[in-house]
Motif scaffolding. Structure first.
Motif, PDB file in Angstrom:
ATOM      1  N   GLN A 141      -1.290   2.110  -2.949  1.00 37.94           N
ATOM      2  CA  GLN A 141      -2.244   3.072  -2.688  1.00 37.94           C
ATOM      3  C   GLN A 141      -1.598   4.466  -2.877  1.00 37.94           C
ATOM      4  OE1 GLN A 141      -4.983   3.031   0.511  1.00 37.94           O
ATOM      5  NE2 GLN A 141      -4.819   0.959   0.639  1.00 37.94           N
TER       6      GLN A 141
ATOM      7  N   GLU B 149      -4.026  -6.827   1.066  1.00 38.50           N
ATOM      8  CA  GLU B 149      -4.048  -6.561  -0.149  1.00 38.50           C
ATOM      9  C   GLU B 149      -4.028  -7.875  -1.069  1.00 38.50           C
ATOM     10  OE1 GLU B 149      -1.161  -2.554  -0.347  1.00 38.50           O
ATOM     11  OE2 GLU B 149      -0.620  -4.231   0.764  1.00 38.50           O
TER      12      GLU B 149
ATOM     13  N   GLN C 119       0.610  -1.103   0.052  1.00 39.30           N
ATOM     14  CA  GLN C 119       0.085   0.078  -0.093  1.00 39.30           C
ATOM     15  C   GLN C 119       1.089   1.152  -0.065  1.00 39.30           C
ATOM     16  OE1 GLN C 119      -2.534   0.123   3.392  1.00 39.30           O
ATOM     17  NE2 GLN C 119      -0.966   0.768   4.699  1.00 39.30           N
TER      18      GLN C 119
END
Length: 413
Positions: free
Chosen positions: A34, A101, A8
């Motif tokens: 992300q 994830e 992320q």
């Protein structure tokens, strides 16, 4: 080789691996993340994903982490599914298991092997939980912490193999994980990190400093209990009294990376300033916040004595990096530190709960740096022999990757 990285906060633990693969060339690298502000780089395709769902602030505590993890996992899986639908299939998926994830990657790529990074298993007793009597766990803590472990338990069955960065971290996981987990640190670039007797740095009101100045340092991502900020602050007046010309550089943010946040607006730093601020010489105390990596490197190189404090928890990169730079380190005497540092040989260990003892050791190093210089030299040798990225960690990591893919797809090293 075609590699799908999943983290992320790109690049995370894969910083050095990614750089090496890009430099080697010839690989198709995709990074699912992300992190929007990580710059685009030639040689790697950054693919952003958004969590499909985030739990409400008042969500049920025992399922909140799982709800957040499945939202992240589903969002990541949808991004991976789009890659698949464009005709791209990786040879291997490499990612962090902590945030969910990877949970649904086998639903998208059922035949692709997954190498997971298993960073920490939340113990209801042990590690930082119950370690500090000033911060006792609540009655609900064992249940909340065990509920968090739904994520690594699920990932145990998702990942084909796993890596834990230290033996202490690996041993935090239940025995059911051990057969699947190899131990290998992310690696330290000792070829880029070393001592520099001519180092100089200019920092705001600190001015220009060099190795001739009596500087000591405390560094953490954030100033918090887990990283012993309270012990450091309680030791600081003792150090300043013993060494009237010494100045301290404090590097770190004012948030909380681990554990609960402070109720005060100024964070845990404000709590400690309220407790011991009247005893501190603020003209010789410099809080620098979070600094760019080149400045961090120079700060450590200038430091006559570096303080590293932690509860039994994930070992910081900064400690091993400081060892690589031949810093004389006074560190807390806890198991994850003892795995990498030997008292009297590669550093000085001290009781986490004894600020006067910490101060005494720091003052001794400041007074006679030459007497302790052998510790830094031995520390660097130890890191080079055991944690060097290029010669120790990289070959092992590539070996773990190659073991999961067909022979004709393996990475040459």
């Amino acid at each position: 080789m075609k590699i799908l990285f999943v983290h992320q906060n790109m690049p995370g633990q894969y910083r050095e691996m990614l750089d090496w693969l890009i430099a080697q060339g010839g690989h198709e690298l995709v990074f699912l993340t992300q992190r929007r502000n990580y710059p685009e780089r030639p040689g790697v395709k950054k693919v952003l994903y958004a969590p499909h769902h985030r739990p409400a602030k008042d969500a049920y505590g025992l399922s909140k982490v799982w709800e957040e993890a499945t939202g992240a996992g589903y969002g990541a899986a949808m991004a991976a599914q789009h890659l698949r639908d464009t005709g791209w299939t990786p040879d291997i998926i490499i990612g962090h298991t902590g945030w969910g994830e990877l949970l649904f990657m086998k639903q998208v790529y059922p035949a692709v092997p997954i190498l997971g990074f298993f960073e920490y298993f939340y113990l209801s007793k042990g590690g930082p939980v119950g370690f500090d009597p000033e911060d006792p766990p609540s009655e609900a803590s064992p249940f909340l912490l065990h509920a968090r472990n739904a994520v690594p338990f699920a990932n145990l069955h998702v990942a084909d193999r796993g890596i834990a960065p230290t033996m202490w971290q690996r041993n935090c996981f239940p025995e059911a994980f051990h057969a699947k987990l190899d131990v290998c640190h992310d690696g330290i670039r000792t070829d880029r990190l070393g001592p520099d007797p001519d180092v100089a740095l200019t920092l705001g009101r600190v001015g220009r400093i060099t190795r001739d100045d009596e500087i000591f340092t405390y560094i953490a991502r954030n100033m918090e209990r887990t990283r012993g900020f309270h012990t450091f602050m309680r030791a600081l007046p003792h150090i300043q009294k013993a060494r009237p010309n010494a100045r301290v550089l404090v590097v770190g943010g004012n948030d909380a990376s681990y554990g609960k946040k402070s109720a005060l607006a100024g964070g845990f730093r404000a709590e400690m300033e309220r407790e011991v601020g009247h005893l501190i010489d603020w003209d010789r105390t410099h809080f620098l916040g979070q600094v760019p990596y080149p400045d961090f490197q120079k700060i450590v190189q200038i430091s006559r004595c570096h303080i590293y404090l932690t509860m039994p928890f994930v070992l910081s990169w900064s400690m091993l990096e400081a060892m690589a730079m031949e810093a004389t380190i006074v560190a807390s005497d806890v198991p994850p530190v003892r795995e990498a540092m030997t008292d009297g040989e590669t550093g000085l260990l001290t009781d986490f709960f004894d600020p006067p003892a910490l101060a005494e050791k720091v003052a001794a190093v400041l007074a006679e740096p030459e007497r302790f210089a052998h510790l830094g030299k031995a520390a660097r040798r130890h890191v080079v022999e055991n944690y060097d990225f290029l010669n120790v960690c990289l070959p092992r990591q590539i070996g773990f990757i190659n073991a999961l893919v067909p022979e004709d797809r393996r990475i040459a090293i």
